[in-house]
Enzyme design. Structure first.
Site, PDB file in Angstrom:
ATOM      1  N   HIS A  10       0.834  -1.207   0.000  1.00  0.00           N
ATOM      2  CA  HIS A  10       0.000   0.000   0.000  1.00  0.00           C
ATOM      3  C   HIS A  10       0.870   1.260   0.000  1.00  0.00           C
ATOM      4  CE1 HIS A  10      -3.488   2.539   1.206  1.00  0.00           C
ATOM      5  NE2 HIS A  10      -2.572   3.190   1.905  1.00  0.00           N
ATOM      6  N   GLU A  11       1.880   1.288   0.850  1.00  0.00           N
ATOM      7  CA  GLU A  11       2.760   2.453   0.918  1.00  0.00           C
ATOM      8  C   GLU A  11       3.613   2.583  -0.341  1.00  0.00           C
ATOM      9  OE1 GLU A  11       2.227   4.641   3.072  1.00  0.00           O
ATOM     10  OE2 GLU A  11       0.907   3.398   4.300  1.00  0.00           O
ATOM     11  N   GLU A  23      -6.716   6.698  -1.096  1.00  0.00           N
ATOM     12  CA  GLU A  23      -6.553   5.490  -0.295  1.00  0.00           C
ATOM     13  C   GLU A  23      -7.231   4.298  -0.949  1.00  0.00           C
ATOM     14  OE1 GLU A  23      -4.544   5.237   2.146  1.00  0.00           O
ATOM     15  OE2 GLU A  23      -4.090   7.368   2.236  1.00  0.00           O
TER      16      GLU A  23
END
Length: 280
Positions: A138-139, A196
């Site tokens: 995700h990062e 996100e």
């Protein structure tokens, strides 16, 4: 094409903030009609903007107290990040450690060639390998898409505005009530919760399954309720989920969508999971 447009937009937003700062600093001498002073102010502002762009990762990591993590202390973690970075098509970012028990991870920097990921001791102790891989992916997506640039820039800029209230002395609290909403408005002007959802979906595809990240989001939310956490609420955009209690000043800076919504979207990426829901 969509991802390329997103990356260009993030870069333009970050430079808009930095040049906006230059414009604000030039207002006073411009109104005074002192053009010599104006040139000095603008020169200093441009230096500040350049330094902010190239060192935004160090500034943001300093705000959260992260320390660089040598490869020898966590070789498995470094190897996992290296493998995921290769899949994402970006250079391996630097790794930092947050030496506390609160489970969280964050990314900071200006893009693929100047970024870092910080992981807390609490997350390393609580997450399974699949969950850890999910949040790291995700990062890395945030880094690849340059979300990290606008997130870091906004967090540092908002933090600087809030910290300005400290010069108020006895009026510090009143100044904070004025500057806090201003900083929060800037955060929401430049950041959307949509980033996100996009990062979640891309991370799930990177890992080959949405369930590791979905389980990690649930674990982060549940375990965060058991550990006390204190930090500047302006750093909220940097984290994987919102680590702050949504009350008081911290509530103004929330840019992450609810964890439940993110988990439902991730589960829906799995056809077998959708069939299971229909059967139920």
């Amino acid at each position: 094409m969509g991802r390329t447009l997103l990356r260009v937009r993030n870069v333009l937003k970050s430079w808009a903030i930095l040049f906006g700062l230059c414009a604000v600093l030039g207002i006073v001498p411009l109104l005074a009609g002192n053009y010599r002073l104006l040139s000095i102010f603008l020169f200093c502002a441009l230096l500040l903007a350049g330094a902010g762009y190239f060192y935004v990762d160090r500034i943001a990591l300093g705000m959260v107290g992260a320390k660089e993590l040598p490869r020898g202390e966590a070789p498995a973690l470094h190897s996992t990040v290296e493998r995921l970075a290769a899949l994402a098509g970006v250079p391996k970012p630097k790794l930092y450690i947050l030496r506390d028990g609160y489970p969280r991870t964050l990314s900071a920097g200006r893009g693929p060639r100047g970024a870092a990921i910080a992981v807390s001791r609490g997350l390393l102790g609580a997450a399974t390998p699949a969950e850890l891989e999910g949040v790291l992916a995700h990062e890395l997506v945030h880094i690849r898409d340059r979300d990290v640039l606008i997130q870091s820039t906004v967090a540092v800029f908002a933090g600087a505005i809030v910290e300005t209230s400290r010069i108020g002395g006895l009026l510090q609290r009143s100044l904070l009530f004025a500057l806090g909403p201003l900083a929060a408005a800037i955060v929401h002007l430049f950041l959307s919760s949509k980033r996100e959802f996009l990062a979640d979906e891309a991370a799930a595809r990177l890992c080959g399954s949405p369930h590791g990240l979905a389980d990690a989001l649930i674990r982060l939310e549940q375990t965060s309720e058991l550990v006390e956490f204190q930090a500047s609420p302006t750093t909220e955009p940097l984290y994987t989920i919102n680590p702050f209690a949504e009350e008081g000043l911290a509530a103004l800076f929330v840019t992450h969508p609810p964890v439940g919504d993110r988990v439902r979207r991730l589960r829906a990426l799995d056809p077998a999971w959708r069939e299971k829901l229909r059967a139920a």
